[in-house]
Design a protein around this motif. Structure first.
Motif, PDB file in Angstrom:
ATOM      1  N   HIS A  51       8.725  11.926  -0.923  1.00  0.00           N
ATOM      2  CA  HIS A  51       8.981  10.586  -0.407  1.00  0.00           C
ATOM      3  C   HIS A  51       7.964  10.208   0.665  1.00  0.00           C
ATOM      4  N   THR A  52       7.569  11.185   1.452  1.00  0.00           N
ATOM      5  CA  THR A  52       6.577  10.922   2.492  1.00  0.00           C
ATOM      6  C   THR A  52       5.252  10.508   1.869  1.00  0.00           C
ATOM      7  N   CYS A  53       4.866  11.157   0.787  1.00  0.00           N
ATOM      8  CA  CYS A  53       3.628  10.785   0.088  1.00  0.00           C
ATOM      9  C   CYS A  53       3.688   9.344  -0.405  1.00  0.00           C
ATOM     10  N   GLY A  54       4.774   8.989  -1.113  1.00  0.00           N
ATOM     11  CA  GLY A  54       4.874   7.629  -1.646  1.00  0.00           C
ATOM     12  C   GLY A  54       4.908   6.584  -0.560  1.00  0.00           C
ATOM     13  N   THR A  55       5.678   6.837   0.490  1.00  0.00           N
ATOM     14  CA  THR A  55       5.775   5.873   1.597  1.00  0.00           C
ATOM     15  C   THR A  55       4.449   5.715   2.308  1.00  0.00           C
ATOM     16  N   ARG A  56       3.784   6.838   2.603  1.00  0.00           N
ATOM     17  CA  ARG A  56       2.529   6.772   3.335  1.00  0.00           C
ATOM     18  C   ARG A  56       1.443   6.083   2.512  1.00  0.00           C
ATOM     19  N   ALA A  57       1.416   6.345   1.205  1.00  0.00           N
ATOM     20  CA  ALA A  57       0.401   5.721   0.359  1.00  0.00           C
ATOM     21  C   ALA A  57       0.571   4.209   0.321  1.00  0.00           C
ATOM     22  N   GLY A  80      -1.875   0.909   1.930  1.00  0.00           N
ATOM     23  CA  GLY A  80      -2.490  -0.083   1.053  1.00  0.00           C
ATOM     24  C   GLY A  80      -2.705   0.338  -0.381  1.00  0.00           C
ATOM     25  N   ALA A  81      -2.228   1.463  -0.810  1.00  0.00           N
ATOM     26  CA  ALA A  81      -2.382   1.859  -2.209  1.00  0.00           C
ATOM     27  C   ALA A  81      -1.553   0.936  -3.091  1.00  0.00           C
ATOM     28  N   PRO A  82      -2.088   0.439  -4.205  1.00  0.00           N
ATOM     29  CA  PRO A  82      -1.325  -0.448  -5.096  1.00  0.00           C
ATOM     30  C   PRO A  82      -0.071   0.246  -5.637  1.00  0.00           C
ATOM     31  N   LEU A  83       0.945  -0.547  -5.881  1.00  0.00           N
ATOM     32  CA  LEU A  83       2.218  -0.008  -6.346  1.00  0.00           C
ATOM     33  C   LEU A  83       2.054   0.764  -7.643  1.00  0.00           C
ATOM     34  N   GLU A  84       1.245   0.219  -8.600  1.00  0.00           N
ATOM     35  CA  GLU A  84       1.096   0.885  -9.892  1.00  0.00           C
ATOM     36  C   GLU A  84       0.354   2.216  -9.761  1.00  0.00           C
ATOM     37  N   VAL A  85      -0.525   2.318  -8.751  1.00  0.00           N
ATOM     38  CA  VAL A  85      -1.234   3.576  -8.518  1.00  0.00           C
ATOM     39  C   VAL A  85      -0.252   4.647  -8.027  1.00  0.00           C
ATOM     40  N   VAL A  86       0.584   4.275  -7.068  1.00  0.00           N
ATOM     41  CA  VAL A  86       1.566   5.222  -6.545  1.00  0.00           C
ATOM     42  C   VAL A  86       2.567   5.595  -7.633  1.00  0.00           C
ATOM     43  N   GLN A  87       2.954   4.638  -8.468  1.00  0.00           N
ATOM     44  CA  GLN A  87       3.878   4.920  -9.560  1.00  0.00           C
ATOM     45  C   GLN A  87       3.295   5.959 -10.513  1.00  0.00           C
ATOM     46  N   ALA A  88       2.021   5.788 -10.874  1.00  0.00           N
ATOM     47  CA  ALA A  88       1.372   6.744 -11.775  1.00  0.00           C
ATOM     48  C   ALA A  88       1.222   8.113 -11.125  1.00  0.00           C
TER      49      ALA A  88
END
Length: 602
Positions: free
Chosen positions: A553-559, A563-571
């Protein structure tokens, strides 16, 4: 003439060695019979009276004797003189002094003539084995007769204070244990049930459990016979079902015709096995499927007396209600092995998320059974399976570490003495913060899964459902891995053995670490860091429920924050639904706040 019970207000002296007696139970008579048969007062009091300290054994014995003598005298029963009388061997050698013997038996107030007569009977000057044996037999018979008149079987609904020492009862009361059944349930659930009760450690807890078994013996035990009838009629405690002897109800009207079915199963148990084998994509999924399917199978057979093909929409709703408040009799002792005495299908009450998962799994099972021709229709399709949101969960709560908390924890771990365990946890924290891999993905990964692509690194990940995906390995993760390989005595990633595990055992750099070991080591380091790192109390409270999954969760939140795009974090995280990834995003809340502040701000 029936012997009246002792008053509920009666108590002995309040000193530490006194024994609190309100009623005569089967364990009191078991103690007296054991002493009459030659067992020492000390050993018998510990075994039957729950005595915690050896120096209290004599006082406890005398309190039992005095109470029974008093009850027998009030009833006009002449056998009261035999109660508690200690009969030694037939020879006169080694006889105690008359005064000492009288004190040990609570006879100080008796006349000299009475003492002499009883003393002669207990310690004959000549060899009179037969006479002593007859006297002992009379004593045993008297105890049995008095037990029929004066004994009250402890009931689960009795107050703890009736059968336990008042000081101990007070400590138990302060922790919500008021009745014997409350204590019994706490003990049956297992674990360190006593950890929150002052002045009770492991040794004392085991003595309390032993004394409780004397009061409420398990069905079938040697101690159960004297009070079996009372326990069977006692209100408030439901008997634990025999999960090892589950009935097999006949097929119901929803059972499809065997001809033409794609499933070869001839019973619900076989159908569950075939479904798990056909649909579970991993061992973790298989365990979850088996657990939920067998829970429903047991519930249907025991509570509804039905097979899967007899369940209706009403039964499905009843099962959902059952999951909301699992009865105590369905909750297992933690130390009990499956299908052994004390075992039950549930470890405790279920969270909303667990209930939702259980319903989803069993509904998918029934859908598969319908498609395979085992059932005609799926009753779960007729039920509203929505459970709503958990009222105990706050929508603003996050399972990601705040940046300040994260930095303080890392700094504390870095300040600890160098060790293989410390280097491994530092790698795990930094690598997982940058990649977001699940714990199961970390333990299954090999160095061969990482490859350079376009001047950067990526890795193949075996994700949920055995589905593969490609995850990026940013510079932070790569640096953490290079430092970790160096500590393990391995060359840089480009020349490292391809079959080496990504996360290794601390004793063997070539051996992988198991899931449980990874979970325990990370949790241990996180707990110590949260305890000793320089954090504020609100920061400490906010992260006190942290676990290995918080790293993801920390990785997804921090990304998303950076400014990381949502689709990038999803992938990267392997989310099938972007709404899952959106839970990590605060941008939507910030836009909401900005818009309303613009409208109503000062």
């Amino acid at each position: 003439m029936p012997i009246p019970a002792a008053s509920d207000t009666m108590s002995a002296k309040s000193d530490a060695t006194s024994t609190y007696l309100r009623r005569m139970g089967p364990h009191h008579f078991a103690h007296l019979r054991a002493v009459a048969d030659g067992l020492s007062i000390h050993a018998s009091a510990q075994r039957y009276l729950g005595i915690e300290h050896g120096n209290a054994a004599l006082a406890a014995h005398r309190a039992v004797v005095e109470l029974l003598r008093s009850m027998a005298r009030r009833a006009g029963d002449a056998r009261w003189r035999l109660v508690g009388l200690v009969i030694r061997g037939a020879d006169g050698d080694g006889r105690p002094a008359l005064a000492d013997w009288a004190a040990a038996n609570g006879l100080e107030g008796w006349s000299e003539a009475e003492l002499q007569e009883l003393y002669r009977q207990a310690f004959p000057h000549e060899r009179r084995t037969a006479r002593n044996q007859r006297l002992r037999q009379r004593q045993i018979e008297a105890l049995r007769a008095l037990e029929q008149l004066a004994c009250e079987a402890p009931r689960p609904t009795d107050a703890i204070a009736v059968w336990f020492d008042p000081q101990l009862a007070q400590r138990l009361h302060a922790n919500g244990l008021l009745l014997l059944q409350d204590l019994q349930r706490a003990v049956e659930r297992g674990g360190r049930w006593w950890r929150s009760i002052p002045a009770i450690g492991l040794t004392k807890a085991r003595r309390i459990e032993s004394h409780l078994r004397q009061l409420l013996p398990a069905p079938g035990s040697a101690l159960a016979a004297p009070m079996a009838a009372s326990l069977a009629l006692a209100a408030g405690v439901e008997r634990r079902p025999r999960f090892d002897l589950v009935p097999q109800p006949p097929p119901g009207p929803n059972r499809a015709a065997v001809t033409g079915a794609a499933i070869s199963a001839t019973s619900d148990a076989q159908a569950i096995e075939q479904w798990v084998a056909a649909r579970a994509g991993s061992q973790t999924t298989a365990r979850a499927y088996q657990r939920e399917a067998h829970r429903l199978h047991l519930w249907a057979a025991i509570e509804r007396h039905k097979s899967f093909s007899a369940l209706t929409a009403e039964d499905c709703l009843a099962y959902m209600t059952f999951l909301e408040h699992v009865p105590e009799r369905w909750i297992s002792r933690r130390r009990a092995a499956p299908m052994q005495p004390g075992w039950a299908p549930f470890a405790g009450q279920l969270t909303l998320a667990s209930r939702r998962q259980a319903v989803v799994i069993v509904a998918s099972l029934f859908a598969w059974l319908v498609k395979g021709g085992y059932l005609v229709h799926n009753p779960w399709d007729l039920v509203n399976r929505r459970t709503g949101d958990d009222v105990a969960t706050h929508a603003l709560d996050s399972r990601a570490f705040e940046p300040a908390v994260w930095a303080a924890m890392l700094a504390w771990i870095e300040s600890q003495p160098t060790s293989p365990s410390r280097e491994r946890v530092l790698f795990l924290l930094r690598f997982t913060e940058a990649t977001g891999l699940r714990a199961s993905e970390l333990v299954s990964a090999r160095l061969s899964d990482l490859r350079p692509v376009g001047g950067r690194w990526a890795m193949q990940v075996q994700g949920k459902g055995a589905r593969k995906r490609i995850a990026a390995v940013p510079t932070q993760a790569l640096r953490a891995l290079h430092a970790y390989l160096l500590v393990r005595g391995l060359p840089p990633l480009e020349r490292a053995p391809e079959d080496a595990p990504l996360v290794a055992s601390v004793t063997d750099a070539a051996a992988p670490i198991g899931y449980q070991a990874l979970y325990e080591t990370v949790r241990s380091w996180l707990r110590r860091a949260l305890r000793w790192a320089p954090l504020t109390e609100p920061q400490r409270r906010g992260a006190q429920k942290s676990s290995v999954h918080w790293l993801r969760h920390t990785c997804g939140t921090r990304a998303l924050e950076r400014g990381a795009p949502l689709e990038v974090v999803q992938a990267q995280l392997g989310h099938a639904d972007p709404r899952t990834t959106m839970r990590y995003a605060k941008a939507q809340l910030q836009r909401l706040q900005d818009g309303m502040e613009k409208a109503f701000g000062e």
